[in-house]
Design a protein around this motif. Structure first.
Motif, PDB file in Angstrom:
ATOM      1  N   GLU A  46     -37.970  11.973  36.289  1.00  0.00           N
ATOM      2  CA  GLU A  46     -38.907  11.455  37.299  1.00  0.00           C
ATOM      3  C   GLU A  46     -39.778  10.337  36.755  1.00  0.00           C
ATOM      4  O   GLU A  46     -40.022   9.346  37.426  1.00  0.00           O
ATOM      5  N   ASP A  47     -40.257  10.508  35.527  1.00  0.00           N
ATOM      6  CA  ASP A  47     -41.162   9.518  34.933  1.00  0.00           C
ATOM      7  C   ASP A  47     -40.491   8.156  34.786  1.00  0.00           C
ATOM      8  O   ASP A  47     -41.106   7.121  35.038  1.00  0.00           O
ATOM      9  N   ARG A  48     -39.227   8.159  34.381  1.00  0.00           N
ATOM     10  CA  ARG A  48     -38.503   6.888  34.226  1.00  0.00           C
ATOM     11  C   ARG A  48     -38.276   6.234  35.586  1.00  0.00           C
ATOM     12  O   ARG A  48     -38.452   5.030  35.747  1.00  0.00           O
ATOM     13  N   VAL A  49     -37.864   7.024  36.570  1.00  0.00           N
ATOM     14  CA  VAL A  49     -37.631   6.492  37.917  1.00  0.00           C
ATOM     15  C   VAL A  49     -38.922   5.909  38.481  1.00  0.00           C
ATOM     16  O   VAL A  49     -38.928   4.805  39.031  1.00  0.00           O
ATOM     17  N   SER A  50     -40.015   6.634  38.318  1.00  0.00           N
ATOM     18  CA  SER A  50     -41.280   6.158  38.886  1.00  0.00           C
ATOM     19  C   SER A  50     -41.763   4.883  38.202  1.00  0.00           C
ATOM     20  O   SER A  50     -42.205   3.944  38.867  1.00  0.00           O
ATOM     21  N   ALA A  51     -41.665   4.823  36.889  1.00  0.00           N
ATOM     22  CA  ALA A  51     -42.112   3.621  36.166  1.00  0.00           C
ATOM     23  C   ALA A  51     -41.255   2.412  36.529  1.00  0.00           C
ATOM     24  O   ALA A  51     -41.787   1.318  36.782  1.00  0.00           O
ATOM     25  N   MET A  52     -39.939   2.595  36.569  1.00  0.00           N
ATOM     26  CA  MET A  52     -39.058   1.466  36.898  1.00  0.00           C
ATOM     27  C   MET A  52     -39.232   1.029  38.352  1.00  0.00           C
ATOM     28  O   MET A  52     -39.199  -0.171  38.647  1.00  0.00           O
ATOM     29  N   SER A  53     -39.434   1.977  39.255  1.00  0.00           N
ATOM     30  CA  SER A  53     -39.636   1.631  40.664  1.00  0.00           C
ATOM     31  C   SER A  53     -40.893   0.795  40.847  1.00  0.00           C
ATOM     32  O   SER A  53     -40.888  -0.217  41.549  1.00  0.00           O
ATOM     33  N   ALA A  54     -41.968   1.223  40.212  1.00  0.00           N
ATOM     34  CA  ALA A  54     -43.227   0.470  40.316  1.00  0.00           C
ATOM     35  C   ALA A  54     -43.080  -0.923  39.708  1.00  0.00           C
ATOM     36  O   ALA A  54     -43.578  -1.910  40.257  1.00  0.00           O
ATOM     37  N   ALA A  55     -42.389  -1.020  38.583  1.00  0.00           N
ATOM     38  CA  ALA A  55     -42.186  -2.317  37.939  1.00  0.00           C
ATOM     39  C   ALA A  55     -41.355  -3.243  38.824  1.00  0.00           C
ATOM     40  O   ALA A  55     -41.681  -4.435  38.967  1.00  0.00           O
ATOM     41  N   MET A  56     -40.286  -2.719  39.414  1.00  0.00           N
ATOM     42  CA  MET A  56     -39.440  -3.540  40.291  1.00  0.00           C
ATOM     43  C   MET A  56     -40.205  -3.981  41.535  1.00  0.00           C
ATOM     44  O   MET A  56     -40.064  -5.117  41.980  1.00  0.00           O
ATOM     45  N   LEU A  57     -41.005  -3.096  42.090  1.00  0.00           N
ATOM     46  CA  LEU A  57     -41.804  -3.453  43.264  1.00  0.00           C
ATOM     47  C   LEU A  57     -42.775  -4.570  42.908  1.00  0.00           C
ATOM     48  O   LEU A  57     -42.886  -5.562  43.630  1.00  0.00           O
ATOM     49  N   SER A  58     -43.453  -4.446  41.781  1.00  0.00           N
ATOM     50  CA  SER A  58     -44.404  -5.462  41.351  1.00  0.00           C
ATOM     51  C   SER A  58     -43.719  -6.802  41.128  1.00  0.00           C
ATOM     52  O   SER A  58     -44.199  -7.850  41.582  1.00  0.00           O
ATOM     53  N   LEU A  59     -42.597  -6.785  40.434  1.00  0.00           N
ATOM     54  CA  LEU A  59     -41.856  -8.021  40.178  1.00  0.00           C
ATOM     55  C   LEU A  59     -41.344  -8.634  41.486  1.00  0.00           C
ATOM     56  O   LEU A  59     -41.446  -9.842  41.691  1.00  0.00           O
ATOM     57  N   GLY A  60     -40.826  -7.802  42.377  1.00  0.00           N
ATOM     58  CA  GLY A  60     -40.351  -8.297  43.675  1.00  0.00           C
ATOM     59  C   GLY A  60     -41.464  -8.947  44.479  1.00  0.00           C
ATOM     60  O   GLY A  60     -41.264  -9.989  45.112  1.00  0.00           O
ATOM     61  N   GLU A  61     -42.648  -8.320  44.453  1.00  0.00           N
ATOM     62  CA  GLU A  61     -43.795  -8.900  45.166  1.00  0.00           C
ATOM     63  C   GLU A  61     -44.170 -10.267  44.594  1.00  0.00           C
ATOM     64  O   GLU A  61     -44.442 -11.205  45.341  1.00  0.00           O
ATOM     65  N   ARG A  62     -44.169 -10.372  43.276  1.00  0.00           N
ATOM     66  CA  ARG A  62     -44.506 -11.652  42.637  1.00  0.00           C
ATOM     67  C   ARG A  62     -43.487 -12.722  42.993  1.00  0.00           C
ATOM     68  O   ARG A  62     -43.842 -13.865  43.291  1.00  0.00           O
ATOM     69  N   ILE A  63     -42.212 -12.375  42.950  1.00  0.00           N
ATOM     70  CA  ILE A  63     -41.164 -13.338  43.281  1.00  0.00           C
ATOM     71  C   ILE A  63     -41.283 -13.781  44.735  1.00  0.00           C
ATOM     72  O   ILE A  63     -41.216 -14.975  45.042  1.00  0.00           O
ATOM     73  N   ALA A  64     -41.441 -12.824  45.649  1.00  0.00           N
ATOM     74  CA  ALA A  64     -41.546 -13.148  47.072  1.00  0.00           C
ATOM     75  C   ALA A  64     -42.732 -14.082  47.336  1.00  0.00           C
ATOM     76  O   ALA A  64     -42.608 -15.058  48.084  1.00  0.00           O
ATOM     77  N   ASN A  65     -43.865 -13.793  46.711  1.00  0.00           N
ATOM     78  CA  ASN A  65     -45.052 -14.631  46.902  1.00  0.00           C
ATOM     79  C   ASN A  65     -44.865 -16.014  46.293  1.00  0.00           C
ATOM     80  O   ASN A  65     -45.174 -17.023  46.927  1.00  0.00           O
ATOM     81  N   GLU A  66     -44.385 -16.081  45.063  1.00  0.00           N
ATOM     82  CA  GLU A  66     -44.209 -17.369  44.373  1.00  0.00           C
ATOM     83  C   GLU A  66     -43.211 -18.277  45.080  1.00  0.00           C
ATOM     84  O   GLU A  66     -43.357 -19.491  45.068  1.00  0.00           O
ATOM     85  N   LEU A  67     -42.206 -17.697  45.680  1.00  0.00           N
ATOM     86  CA  LEU A  67     -41.177 -18.496  46.350  1.00  0.00           C
ATOM     87  C   LEU A  67     -41.421 -18.644  47.848  1.00  0.00           C
ATOM     88  O   LEU A  67     -40.550 -19.082  48.586  1.00  0.00           O
ATOM     89  N   GLY A  68     -42.620 -18.249  48.280  1.00  0.00           N
ATOM     90  CA  GLY A  68     -43.020 -18.462  49.665  1.00  0.00           C
ATOM     91  C   GLY A  68     -42.247 -17.626  50.685  1.00  0.00           C
ATOM     92  O   GLY A  68     -42.008 -18.083  51.792  1.00  0.00           O
ATOM     93  N   ARG A  69     -41.881 -16.417  50.329  1.00  0.00           N
ATOM     94  CA  ARG A  69     -41.119 -15.555  51.248  1.00  0.00           C
ATOM     95  C   ARG A  69     -41.971 -14.481  51.894  1.00  0.00           C
ATOM     96  O   ARG A  69     -41.456 -13.576  52.524  1.00  0.00           O
ATOM     97  N   GLY A  70     -43.285 -14.560  51.736  1.00  0.00           N
ATOM     98  CA  GLY A  70     -44.179 -13.603  52.383  1.00  0.00           C
ATOM     99  C   GLY A  70     -44.235 -12.280  51.646  1.00  0.00           C
ATOM    100  O   GLY A  70     -43.856 -12.178  50.488  1.00  0.00           O
ATOM    101  N   GLY A  71     -44.719 -11.271  52.360  1.00  0.00           N
ATOM    102  CA  GLY A  71     -44.862  -9.949  51.763  1.00  0.00           C
ATOM    103  C   GLY A  71     -43.517  -9.287  51.516  1.00  0.00           C
ATOM    104  O   GLY A  71     -42.579  -9.436  52.294  1.00  0.00           O
ATOM    105  N   LEU A  72     -43.437  -8.563  50.449  1.00  0.00           N
ATOM    106  CA  LEU A  72     -42.206  -7.881  50.074  1.00  0.00           C
ATOM    107  C   LEU A  72     -41.941  -6.701  50.996  1.00  0.00           C
ATOM    108  O   LEU A  72     -42.841  -5.938  51.317  1.00  0.00           O
ATOM    109  N   GLU A  73     -40.694  -6.567  51.416  1.00  0.00           N
ATOM    110  CA  GLU A  73     -40.290  -5.417  52.220  1.00  0.00           C
ATOM    111  C   GLU A  73     -39.340  -4.518  51.450  1.00  0.00           C
ATOM    112  O   GLU A  73     -39.505  -3.307  51.454  1.00  0.00           O
ATOM    113  N   GLN A  74     -38.327  -5.115  50.807  1.00  0.00           N
ATOM    114  CA  GLN A  74     -37.335  -4.315  50.102  1.00  0.00           C
ATOM    115  C   GLN A  74     -36.853  -5.020  48.841  1.00  0.00           C
ATOM    116  O   GLN A  74     -36.856  -6.245  48.766  1.00  0.00           O
TER     117      GLN A  74
END
Length: 112
Positions: A46-74
């Motif tokens: 569980e700990d590995r899944v939760s840490a990686m999920s949070a990291a991917m969500l954070s990275l996805g949000e940064r990419i979406a914002n930097e590339l002008g794609r709005g708020g991250l959905e998936q």
């Protein structure tokens, strides 16, 4: 006896997996990387899944914002053994689902 919020979330995850049998495992994770609820197999940490999920969500949000794609959905990851789909749940959590290689993704997205 009433169920705790965590028990309600686990029941909802199990119900989602029953409705979409191609979903092999799922979890709800806080943006801080803490498990809120999970329906993961015993061999998955569980700990590995939760840490990686949070990291991917954070990275996805940064990419979406930097590339002008709005708020991250998936965030969608395809591996040769299946899929991992992360869906933002409000501002505080992410729903992570692990799906089989031959999964019908449209049904999984709908159920999530």
């Amino acid at each position: 006896m009433s169920q705790t919020r965590s028990e309600q979330l686990v029941n909802r995850l199990r119900s989602m997996q029953a409705a979409a049998p191609d979903i092999e495992a799922s979890a709800i994770v806080s943006v801080d990387g803490l498990i809120m609820a999970s329906a993961l197999p015993a061999d998955v940490e569980e700990d590995r899944v939760s840490a990686m999920s949070a990291a991917m969500l954070s990275l996805g949000e940064r990419i979406a914002n930097e590339l002008g794609r709005g708020g991250l959905e998936q965030v969608y990851i395809k591996g040769n053994a299946g899929f991992i789909v992360l869906t933002s749940v409000g501002a505080e959590a992410v729903l992570t689902a692990l799906a089989r290689q031959d999964a019908k993704l449209g049904l999984i997205f709908l159920e999530m």
